[in-house]
Design a protein around this motif. Structure first.
Motif, PDB file in Angstrom:
ATOM      1  N   ALA A  57       0.846  -1.187   0.000  1.00  0.00           N
ATOM      2  CA  ALA A  57       0.000   0.000   0.000  1.00  0.00           C
ATOM      3  C   ALA A  57       0.880   1.235   0.000  1.00  0.00           C
ATOM      4  O   ALA A  57       1.825   1.322   0.772  1.00  0.00           O
ATOM      5  CB  ALA A  57      -0.892  -0.009   1.242  1.00  0.00           C
ATOM      6  N   ASN A  58       0.589   2.134  -0.873  1.00  0.00           N
ATOM      7  CA  ASN A  58       1.391   3.353  -0.953  1.00  0.00           C
ATOM      8  C   ASN A  58       0.488   4.555  -1.145  1.00  0.00           C
ATOM      9  O   ASN A  58      -0.622   4.434  -1.649  1.00  0.00           O
ATOM     10  CB  ASN A  58       2.353   3.300  -2.141  1.00  0.00           C
ATOM     11  N   ALA A  59       1.013   5.695  -0.754  1.00  0.00           N
ATOM     12  CA  ALA A  59       0.271   6.922  -0.996  1.00  0.00           C
ATOM     13  C   ALA A  59       0.282   7.191  -2.498  1.00  0.00           C
ATOM     14  O   ALA A  59       1.311   7.042  -3.154  1.00  0.00           O
ATOM     15  CB  ALA A  59       0.901   8.075  -0.242  1.00  0.00           C
ATOM     16  N   GLU A  60      -0.864   7.551  -3.007  1.00  0.00           N
ATOM     17  CA  GLU A  60      -0.984   7.716  -4.453  1.00  0.00           C
ATOM     18  C   GLU A  60      -0.370   9.038  -4.892  1.00  0.00           C
ATOM     19  O   GLU A  60      -0.540  10.067  -4.241  1.00  0.00           O
ATOM     20  CB  GLU A  60      -2.460   7.687  -4.819  1.00  0.00           C
ATOM     21  N   GLN A  61       0.316   8.980  -5.983  1.00  0.00           N
ATOM     22  CA  GLN A  61       0.906  10.199  -6.527  1.00  0.00           C
ATOM     23  C   GLN A  61       0.254  10.522  -7.848  1.00  0.00           C
ATOM     24  O   GLN A  61      -0.178   9.648  -8.558  1.00  0.00           O
ATOM     25  CB  GLN A  61       2.397  10.014  -6.778  1.00  0.00           C
ATOM     26  N   ALA A  62       0.231  11.765  -8.138  1.00  0.00           N
ATOM     27  CA  ALA A  62      -0.310  12.136  -9.432  1.00  0.00           C
ATOM     28  C   ALA A  62       0.388  13.385  -9.908  1.00  0.00           C
ATOM     29  O   ALA A  62       1.101  14.040  -9.156  1.00  0.00           O
ATOM     30  CB  ALA A  62      -1.814  12.384  -9.322  1.00  0.00           C
ATOM     31  N   GLY A  63       0.164  13.699 -11.147  1.00  0.00           N
ATOM     32  CA  GLY A  63       0.655  14.976 -11.624  1.00  0.00           C
ATOM     33  C   GLY A  63       1.966  14.914 -12.356  1.00  0.00           C
ATOM     34  O   GLY A  63       2.583  15.934 -12.601  1.00  0.00           O
TER      35      GLY A  63
ATOM     36  N   PHE B 217       2.374  15.131  -6.897  1.00  0.00           N
ATOM     37  CA  PHE B 217       1.892  15.494  -5.568  1.00  0.00           C
ATOM     38  C   PHE B 217       1.087  14.322  -5.066  1.00  0.00           C
ATOM     39  O   PHE B 217       0.675  13.445  -5.824  1.00  0.00           O
ATOM     40  CB  PHE B 217       1.044  16.758  -5.632  1.00  0.00           C
ATOM     41  N   LEU B 218       0.879  14.297  -3.791  1.00  0.00           N
ATOM     42  CA  LEU B 218       0.094  13.214  -3.223  1.00  0.00           C
ATOM     43  C   LEU B 218      -1.379  13.575  -3.337  1.00  0.00           C
ATOM     44  O   LEU B 218      -1.772  14.693  -3.020  1.00  0.00           O
ATOM     45  CB  LEU B 218       0.473  13.008  -1.759  1.00  0.00           C
ATOM     46  N   THR B 219      -2.145  12.643  -3.807  1.00  0.00           N
ATOM     47  CA  THR B 219      -3.552  12.943  -3.990  1.00  0.00           C
ATOM     48  C   THR B 219      -4.326  12.799  -2.696  1.00  0.00           C
ATOM     49  O   THR B 219      -5.468  13.182  -2.611  1.00  0.00           O
ATOM     50  CB  THR B 219      -4.175  11.993  -5.015  1.00  0.00           C
ATOM     51  N   GLY B 220      -3.682  12.205  -1.713  1.00  0.00           N
ATOM     52  CA  GLY B 220      -4.404  11.961  -0.478  1.00  0.00           C
ATOM     53  C   GLY B 220      -5.065  10.601  -0.479  1.00  0.00           C
ATOM     54  O   GLY B 220      -5.514  10.111   0.533  1.00  0.00           O
ATOM     55  N   ASN B 221      -5.090   9.994  -1.637  1.00  0.00           N
ATOM     56  CA  ASN B 221      -5.637   8.653  -1.728  1.00  0.00           C
ATOM     57  C   ASN B 221      -4.531   7.621  -1.574  1.00  0.00           C
ATOM     58  O   ASN B 221      -3.358   7.940  -1.662  1.00  0.00           O
ATOM     59  CB  ASN B 221      -6.312   8.439  -3.081  1.00  0.00           C
ATOM     60  N   TRP B 222      -4.934   6.416  -1.390  1.00  0.00           N
ATOM     61  CA  TRP B 222      -3.970   5.332  -1.273  1.00  0.00           C
ATOM     62  C   TRP B 222      -4.181   4.351  -2.410  1.00  0.00           C
ATOM     63  O   TRP B 222      -5.278   4.211  -2.925  1.00  0.00           O
ATOM     64  CB  TRP B 222      -4.093   4.640   0.081  1.00  0.00           C
ATOM     65  N   GLU B 223      -3.112   3.708  -2.763  1.00  0.00           N
ATOM     66  CA  GLU B 223      -3.213   2.738  -3.839  1.00  0.00           C
ATOM     67  C   GLU B 223      -2.513   1.465  -3.404  1.00  0.00           C
ATOM     68  O   GLU B 223      -1.738   1.446  -2.455  1.00  0.00           O
ATOM     69  CB  GLU B 223      -2.516   3.290  -5.084  1.00  0.00           C
TER      70      GLU B 223
END
Lengths: 389, 652
Positions: B334-340, B345-351
């Motif tokens: 499980a990792n913090a989701e990145q986007a952009g 940046f971290l989306t605040g969601n987890w993946e």
């Protein structure tokens, strides 16, 4: 007490000095033989693994009365270190005995012993084969951890110290682990999870000890070759080992005291030998670790460093300076100020050399170093470089 | 002595009382919490205090040794995923596994561990009505706007690595509106669609939060995901859309009815069912997913159609025969989701990031390629529970997928754990949970404690003989260290499942020596400085400056050992590493916050400052003639150096 203190003082000043590094061939030979014996015993005898690794037999009998301690002592007389537990399932009490793999005869004896204690028939005691609770993967993971740790420490030492120190430290670590394991194989001590934990402690301890010595070596050899040309690397490193000798001895003693009392308590209590196993591994490991930080890691480092071209130049310069100093020392130093040969000839020779060195080197260095410089002292004793940074 | 001024004045800025006060406050807080919460002694490990045990026996005959060993390993992983608890997992005979956990109240944990699980990736049957027996339910179809081709502008996740041509790494993303509550509508048996799962709009991770649920009467979706795959072409060129076409395996095939998935065999090589059994269909019809039967997963073999229940919103799924076996999953995290992209940046969601082994990657590639063209979904089916149903946004060919969505951290970790430890090759019967007594004799703990007391006493005697007055500092430091260790060991039991085993006790006894070493280093340095002829006050600062570096370096190495072992290993070793790391940290804290300030304070006292013979800093004993405490001029020092010779001569 006072004798040991003045000894400590002399060690610090380099007046008494043991030539740990100059005799590196001797230590390498000793360690080489020890390593060879260790590897051979590992290959020939191998390590004896405990129930937790190999698995073994489990006996289970229903009994409301049998005391766990009684069963443990009875079975313990037949096979070493059985695990005896009581188990309660839905109001029924069982006694569970686990042992290392047994021969058919032993199995019968153990069954009878348990049955007798439990007040049951031998047929009521059911044996099962069980696997070790410390499986292959737990060991595997411990080894993985070791490898990662060694890699990280190599990196750490290479970055904050230098890679030659990293290399020497790791060689000393492997040296310690192999010899400790070799002693286990040779004597036939059983390897239990506690032993593995002991080994893992050793790896931390061995490097810890080495880092302490190397830190002093780094301090003493700072500027060597550029601003200081009066000592070879080997001499500076040897001084560092001597200066930390008291610390090494104190630390080892302080570390060994609790371990020895653990071993003592473990032996006294008998039975399951977790305390004993751990203490034994540590006792051997700490002793070997202290030895290797003094006799292996630092000489190895000095050997590696002396190969550098700069250090070779330094060696020539230092030799010249020391020869001059020795000549002058003959003229100026009164005979009675020489340290009496109570601590070994070798030490005195080096001590004398160093005495002369600082004196000879002083004039050349006075101007740029300013007020922090040591005053030229009549006695020409060497003030170690400790405070100059 | 110019050099001594700087450290002295620097040191004056912070009074030695500050760290002492802070330390006292911390100790009082810890002890207060200890007494206040009632956790007054450390929890003991299974070897000392006994615990709970359960034996699980394989169902249906004796399984193969390899399967048993795999199951054993998975069990160990699951147990050790619980924290620092020192559990024991053993194989009994050829078909049973026994799990021993410390503590008397571990039955619940055991039951959880015993949940034998088989993990499959199955394709969701979107239209169950196509099968004979005409089930009345339909699985909701994905929304039309699902599965866009890879968006042009948003290069996927990791901007850093660029996967060069040919190997598009993949990424699964999903979005789902937050699961607001349980399903609004109970499963009804109406002939028409009674429920719609909110289709997971298959968006790129970056767009996920904007996804809106749509569709009439939709019940909220669980964190089910859509799998998006896009090549990691770091931002340049035409990302995504070109990649799938480069995929040879994307054979266009049957439309929405995904009955004809590319591989005709299940992962275990057996031919797949082409039609669900009537029983399966009936089960699908009748199942109440709020209370799914516990053996749901074991009813269907890999090559059979299956029924699964969503684990959060309790909706049933009809699932095709498995395409990918969970055993081929080589990792999940499980990792913090990145986007952009580049300005990630971290989306605040987890993946949840998945990686497959060679076979798994091949199977997964085939099924995602197929699903991509079908716009179908695949489900993570763990023992009949569907953890994630995702649409495929791009074929995932390299065995690395990401499932993203509105997972919270704990949901993502839970899913990752399920995926990682889930795939047991054997189904087990859970046995009775029973209490088991300590495996070591009670006198072992007593012996360990007595050994600790004796060891401590001997160390103290040695310190007093050698360091005299300074020993009081060392002893006080050891006592403070002991108090802190005890308080933390007691508090960490309930906080993170830390239990003290006998090996841990022994480790603590050993730590006495290692902790004392810091004082030895400091004191020896201090004495070295006094030998140099410094006054005690400056000697404290100078000696400390150097000792500090040594202490930090050596403790760092020690802590590194503990940290690596803790991260990598399991079971007893983990517990031990924890103890080692804890004592190393405490060592640093005590030396910095207690030993050094106290020595600074003591250096102001006449007893030490004037070098009383019992202070341990007697300059005469240390080979310095001139009494410290006065500032020395060079002339003084020369005189001292001259005088030294005679002093030493007498001693020798």
């Amino acid at each position: 007490m006072s004798a040991s203190k003045s000894w400590g003082n002399r060690l610090y000043r380099g007046e008494v000095s043991y030539d740990f590094i100059g005799k590196q061939k001797r230590w390498y030979t000793i360690s080489g033989v020890l390593l060879l014996v260790s590897v051979l015993s590992l290959l020939v005898f191998g390590l004896k693994f405990s129930l937790d690794f190999r698995g073994g037999s489990q006996f289970r009998v229903k009994s409301d009365t049998a005391a766990v301690e009684t069963v443990r002592s009875h079975v313990g007389a037949i096979v070493k270190d059985p695990t005896v537990q009581s188990e309660t399932v839905l109001g029924h009490r069982y006694v569970v005995v686990k042992t290392t793999p047994l021969t058919t005869e032993q199995q019968t004896t153990v069954r009878n012993a348990i049955a007798k204690d439990a007040g049951a028939q031998a047929n009521d005691v059911s044996p099962t084969l069980i696997s070790g609770s410390w499986g292959h993967e737990i060991t595997q993971k411990a080894i993985t951890g070791l490898v990662i740790f060694v890699a990280l420490v190599l990196l750490y030492l290479a970055i904050f110290y230098e890679w030659k120190m990293a290399l020497s430290g790791i060689v000393a670590l492997i040296h310690d682990l192999v010899i400790t394991a070799g002693i286990y194989a040779l004597v036939g001590f059983e390897v239990s999870p506690a032993t593995v934990i002991g080994f893992l402690t050793i790896l931390g301890y061995s490097l810890y000890d080495t880092v302490v010595v190397f830190d002093k070596v780094r301090e003493n050899t700072k500027g060597l070759g550029s601003t200081k040309t009066d000592q070879t690397f080997t001499q500076a490193a040897n001084l560092a080992v001597n200066q930390t000798l008291i610390r090494s001895l104190n630390t080892s003693l302080i570390a060994l005291i609790p371990v020895a009392s653990l071993l003592f308590a473990g032996t006294l209590v008998g039975g399951a030998g977790v305390l004993q196993d751990l203490a034994l591994a540590l006792l051997v490991g700490i002793a070997v670790g202290t030895y290797s930080s003094i006799f292996i890691a630092t000489p190895l480092l000095a050997d590696l460093k002396e190969r550098e071209p700069e250090m070779r130049v330094l060696k020539r310069k230092a030799a010249g300076a020391q020869a001059k100093a020795a000549a002058r020392a003959e003229r100026t130093v009164p005979v009675q100020e020489r340290v009496p040969g109570a601590f070994g000839d070798q030490g005195d020779i080096l001590g004398d050399e160093l005495e002369g060195v600082s004196e000879a080197a002083q004039p050349g260095r006075d101007a740029p170093r300013g007020p922090r410089n040591q005053p030229v002292r009549d006695r020409g004793r060497n003030r170690p470089s400790g405070k100059r940074r | 002595m110019a050099g001594s001024k700087a450290p002295r004045s620097r040191n004056r800025k912070t009074s030695p009382w500050t760290p002492l006060t802070v330390l006292a406050a911390v100790i009082m807080a810890l002890v207060g919490t200890m007494i206040g919460t009632g956790h007054r002694s450390p929890q003991l490990g299974i070897d000392l205090a006994g615990g709970t045990t359960m034996t699980m026996t394989a169902k249906g005959g004796t399984p193969s040794t390899g399967d048993m060993d795999t199951a054993l390993q998975i069990m160990r992983n699951r147990v050790n995923g619980q924290g620092v608890s020192e559990a024991e997992v053993t194989k009994q005979g050829s078909s049973s596994i026994q799990v021993d956990l410390p503590g008397k109240n571990s039955s619940e944990l055991l039951a959880q561990l015993g949940q034998t699980a088989k993990l499959y990736f199955r394709v969701v049957v979107e239209d169950p009505t196509q099968y004979q027996g005409a089930p009345l339910r339909t699985t909701p179809a994905p929304e039309p706007q699902t599965a866009p081709t890879a968006p042009a502008g948003s290069p996927s996740g990791s901007a850093s690595s660029s996967a060069p041509s040919g190997s598009p790494s993949s990424k699964a993303s999903s979005s789902a509106p937050p699961a607001s509550s349980s399903p609004a509508t109970a499963p009804s048996s109406g002939a028409t669609t009674s429920q719609h799962r909110v289709a997971d709009s298959g968006l790129k991770a970056a767009d996920a939060p904007s996804a809106t649920p749509s569709g009439g009467g939709s019940s909220p979706a669980s964190p089910s995901g859509t799998a998006t795959a896009s090549p990691k072409t770091s931002g340049s060129g035409s990302p995504g859309s070109s990649a799938p076409s480069a995929n040879p395996s994307s054979a266009p095939s049957a439309p929405a009815s995904s009955a004809s998935a590319p591989p005709a065999t299940a992962p275990d090589g057996t031919p797949k069912q082409t039609q669900p059994d009537l029983a399966t269909l009936q089960l699908y019809e009748s199942i109440d997913c709020t209370k799914p039967p516990s053996d749901l997963g074991s009813r269907f073999a890999a090559n059979q159609f299956a029924v699964g229940c969503d684990f959060t919103n309790h909706l049933p799924y009809l699932l095709e025969p498995a395409d990918v076996d969970g055993r081929d999953l080589s990792g999940a995290s499980a990792n913090a989701e990145q986007a952009g992209g580049q300005n990630a940046f971290l989306t605040g969601n987890w993946e949840v990031d998945l990686s497959f082994n060679g076979k798994g990657a091949k199977d997964f590639s085939a099924v995602t390629t197929q699903l991509y063209s079908d716009k179908g979904r695949f489900a993570v089916d763990l023992d009949g529970l569907v953890y994630s149903a995702a649409t495929v946004q791009q074929p995932i060919t390299d065995g690395n997928a990401r499932i993203t969505g509105t997972f919270t951290q704990s949901q993502a970790e839970n899913l990752a754990n399920v995926l990682k430890y889930g795939a047991l090759p054997i189904t087990f019967d859970q046995g009775d949970v029973s209490q088991i007594s300590a495996s070591l004799a009670g006198n072992q703990l007593t012996a360990g404690l007595i050994a600790g007391a004796i060891g401590m006493a001997l160390v103290i005697i040695y310190l007093i003989v050698y360091y005299r007055g300074l020993a009081s500092v060392a002893v006080a430091s050891l006592v403070i260290s002991a108090v802190l260790t005890y308080a933390l060991a007691s508090l960490l039991g309930p906080a993170m499942g830390f239990r003290l085993s006998l090996a841990g006790v022994a480790g603590l006894v050993v730590a006495i020596g290692i902790t004392a070493d810091s004082f030895v280093i400091f004191f020896e340095r201090l004495r070295d400085e006094v030998r140099e002829g410094r006054s005690l006050r400056t000697a404290v600062d100078h000696g400390w400056g150097r000792a500090r570096r040594t202490i930090i370096s050596s403790d760092f190495v020690s802590f590194l050992a503990a940290f690596v072992l803790y991260e990598v290993s399991v079971g007893t070793v983990k517990g031990f590493a924890f103890t080692l790391g804890l004592t190393t940290l405490l060592d640093i804290i005590v030396v910095f916050m207690f030993t050094k300030p106290i020595v600074t304070l003591l250096a102001r006292r006449r007893f030490f400052n004037e070098g009383h013979p019992w202070s341990g800093l007697d300059p005469n004993r240390l080979g310095v003639k001139k009494a410290p405490g006065l500032r020395q001029t060079i002339v003084d020092r020369r005189a001292a150096a001259r005088g030294q010779g005679s002093a030493e001569g007498m001693e020798a």
